[in-house]
Design an enzyme around this catalytic site. Structure first.
Site, short mmCIF file in Angstrom:
data_model
loop_
_atom_site.label_atom_id
_atom_site.label_comp_id
_atom_site.label_asym_id
_atom_site.label_seq_id
_atom_site.Cartn_x
_atom_site.Cartn_y
_atom_site.Cartn_z
CG ASP A 252 -1.75 1.22 1.38
OD1 ASP A 252 -2.67 1.39 0.56
OD2 ASP A 252 -1.49 2.03 2.30
CD GLU A 287 -2.24 2.85 -3.34
OE1 GLU A 287 -3.23 3.56 -3.58
OE2 GLU A 287 -1.98 2.43 -2.20
#
Length: 570
Positions: A252, A287
């Site tokens: 993330d 990401e």
């Protein structure tokens, strides 16, 4: 020197390790009995104790009792004592060697809302249906424990410990084993860039874990220049991959893993995680909103490609707020760029953006980009959690979905998308007291300027908000139509697109735009070509079905929304 975080088994017994470099006294409290821990020169404390699986323990750091920051299992919530877990079972899973990344069709899943029960056991029962459709990987939203029962998982504070609402560690092992038996990889969404707002006792135990001079949207940045910090996260990832035999990680917001030591950490991380089990394929996704290529050149398979999503979304909805602004000038032209090069923003000046973003990535393999038309972020960060089907022409959404599944990039389906779900996916949490009040007020303030919403922004702390986000599994003509499209598109992908991807690209793709919203794209591979004709809002686009020798998906849709795809293998 490398130290082990948390509890480890050896010939000497069970040893607990933790980093508390500023503490003057640290003790292990095992089953209520205190035992002093020994400090090493670098601030790491250890103690070996006659523990047994199931025993509970706490750490006493300068007088404050806290759970183990590397707890593998909790006896209750994030404030409760940690649990001693049994030694890991190191036996390899018979017959499973993973899958080649070119075969990836990812299904993003939030366990709490994927089924009515919201458990690993219930989710495991649905895996066969996903395999039958052609899904080859599930990406589980974060599992590390956070406070409360309901949440997306990005507020985790005990990233080694399975969130108990979803089930037990054995339930997770059974889920992974079931997925593997069906040919499905399991990828975990891991959050290393911040901790949640309640129960992050590392702030007390190890203040140098954080760099107060640098801040992120979630507070003080994590200091990746510290060797103990790097080991904390690497060992956490090694635990999920090794203990549960997962096939990879989605990391993330790695753009928030910054500052001194960050790039070295990310490179070391990739090498260490791939070395956990060299007998099987392990995949790493990031990401990274910077649109850089560094990570994909240093051990990472792919990056989430929000550029593709944004171009599709703006083309279908006309929205231009916030991060959609730079895609609102010519969204279909942007989509052509995404089909040809992967990213859209590659460092060039663009309307709607003050500073350029990204760097050239068009020479990277198509499998370096994970594309989507919906994700938990893009749906759930809307005030009302609407899916794309609730915002745009259904035929246009269907054509965009077919494009996602057949283009030579890695497709990611957001749970329910394969059946045409319109169930909202809302933001929900489960805090109490002042924190609950702050979350509720912050969410309302975020959308106060949107007049059409009035005062109807759902309360994120209400159990009803969570319940409304659960998928509707009732059958119907609409669901059957979408499931049929998914199965046919993914069969075409398996038979035609994957062999092309495995052969390697022979030269750059070519995308020719025709009018306002029609295009013809061709990708060239050593084993043949993939041709795609698309109309995404242009009437009389002259779109003809692609056929002839080879594989053909035929024509899907009618003007102004239609797509036709074919492949020729040499």
């Amino acid at each position: 020197m490398v130290h082990d975080w948390g509890g480890r088994w050896s010939d000497e017994g069970w040893t607990l390790g933790t980093w508390a470099p500023k503490a003057s006294e640290v003790a292990l409290i095992l089953n209520g009995q205190a035992q002093p821990m020994t400090r090493n020169a670098d601030g790491f404390w250890t103690a070996t104790a006659p523990a047994r699986p199931g025993d509970t323990y706490l750490l006493r750091v300068d007088g404050q009792e806290i759970p183990d920051p590397a707890s593998r299992l909790q006896s209750g919530d994030v404030h409760a004592p940690s649990v001693v877990v049994a030694p890991a079972d190191d036996r390899p899973q018979a017959g499973w060697r993973g899958r080649d990344w070119s075969e990836a069709v990812i299904y993003e899943m939030h366990l709490g809302t994927f089924t009515p029960q919201g458990t690993l056991g219930a989710a495991a029962e649905k895996l066969a249906d996903l395999a039958d459709l052609g899904v080859t990987a599930v990406e589980l939203m974060p599992l590390g424990q956070w406070q409360g029962d309901r949440g997306w998982g990005y507020d985790g504070v005990l990233p080694y410990a399975l969130h108990p609402t979803y089930g037990t560690p054995d339930d997770l092992r059974r889920f992974v084993d079931q997925a593997h038996s069906l040919g499905i990889m399991v990828i975990l969404d891991l959050v290393m860039n911040h901790f949640g707002p309640e129960g992050a006792y590392l702030h007390h135990a190890a203040p140098p874990f954080f760099d107060e001079a640098r801040h992120t949207p979630w507070g003080a940045a994590i200091d990746f220049s510290q060797p103990a910090v790097r080991e904390y996260w690497i060992q956490c990832a090694e635990y999920w991959i090794g203990e549960y035999r997962m096939d990879g990680l989605r990391l993330d917001a790695v753009h928030q893993i910054s500052g001194p030591g960050a790039k070295d950490f990310m490179t070391t991380f990739a090498g260490r995680i791939r070395a956990v089990d060299k007998s099987r394929a392990i995949h790493l996704i990031v990401e990274d909103e910077r649109n850089e290529r560094f990570l994909r050149e240093n051990g990472y398979d792919a990056s989430w490609n929000d550029d593709f999503h944004h171009a599709v979304h703006v083309q279908l909805t006309g929205e231009s707020d916030s991060y959609y602004a730079s895609f609102a000038h010519d969204p279909f032209g942007d989509l052509c760029l995404a089909l040809e090069r992967g990213h859209i923003e590659e460092g060039q000046p663009r309307p709607g953006r003050d500073e350029p973003r990204g760097e050239p990535c068009g020479d990277l393999p198509p499998t370096g980009f994970v594309n989507s038309t919906q994700t938990h972020d893009q749906v759930g960060n809307r005030a009302l959690g609407e899916r794309l089907l609730s915002l745009a022409d259904p035929q246009g959404v269907k054509v965009a979905y077919a494009l996602l599944l057949t283009a030579p990039y890695v497709p990611m389906i957001f749970m329910g998308e394969e059946r045409g779900a319109t169930t909202p996916f809302l933001f929900f949490a489960d805090f109490e007291g002042d924190l609950a009040k702050a979350v509720r007020e912050g969410r309302a303030a975020e959308f106060a300027g949107i007049a059409s919403l009035g005062s109807k922004v759902p309360d994120p702390l209400s159990p009803d908000t969570f319940a409304r986000s659960k998928l509707d599994w009732s059958a119907g003509a609409n669901a059957a139509e979408w499931l049929d499209l998914t199965a046919h598109a993914l069969a075409f992908r398996r038979d035609a697109v994957v062999p092309l991807l495995k052969s390697g690209r022979s030269r750059p793709a070519h995308v020719a735009r025709h009018g306002a919203a029609s295009a013809h794209a061709t990708w060239f591979f050593n084993a043949g070509t993939l041709d795609l004709r698309l109309s995404l809002g242009q009437a009389d686009g002259g779109l003809q079905p692609l056929g002839g020798a080879g594989f053909s998906l035929g024509r899907i849709g009618q003007d102004p929304f239609a797509i036709s795809v074919s492949a020729r293998l040499s």
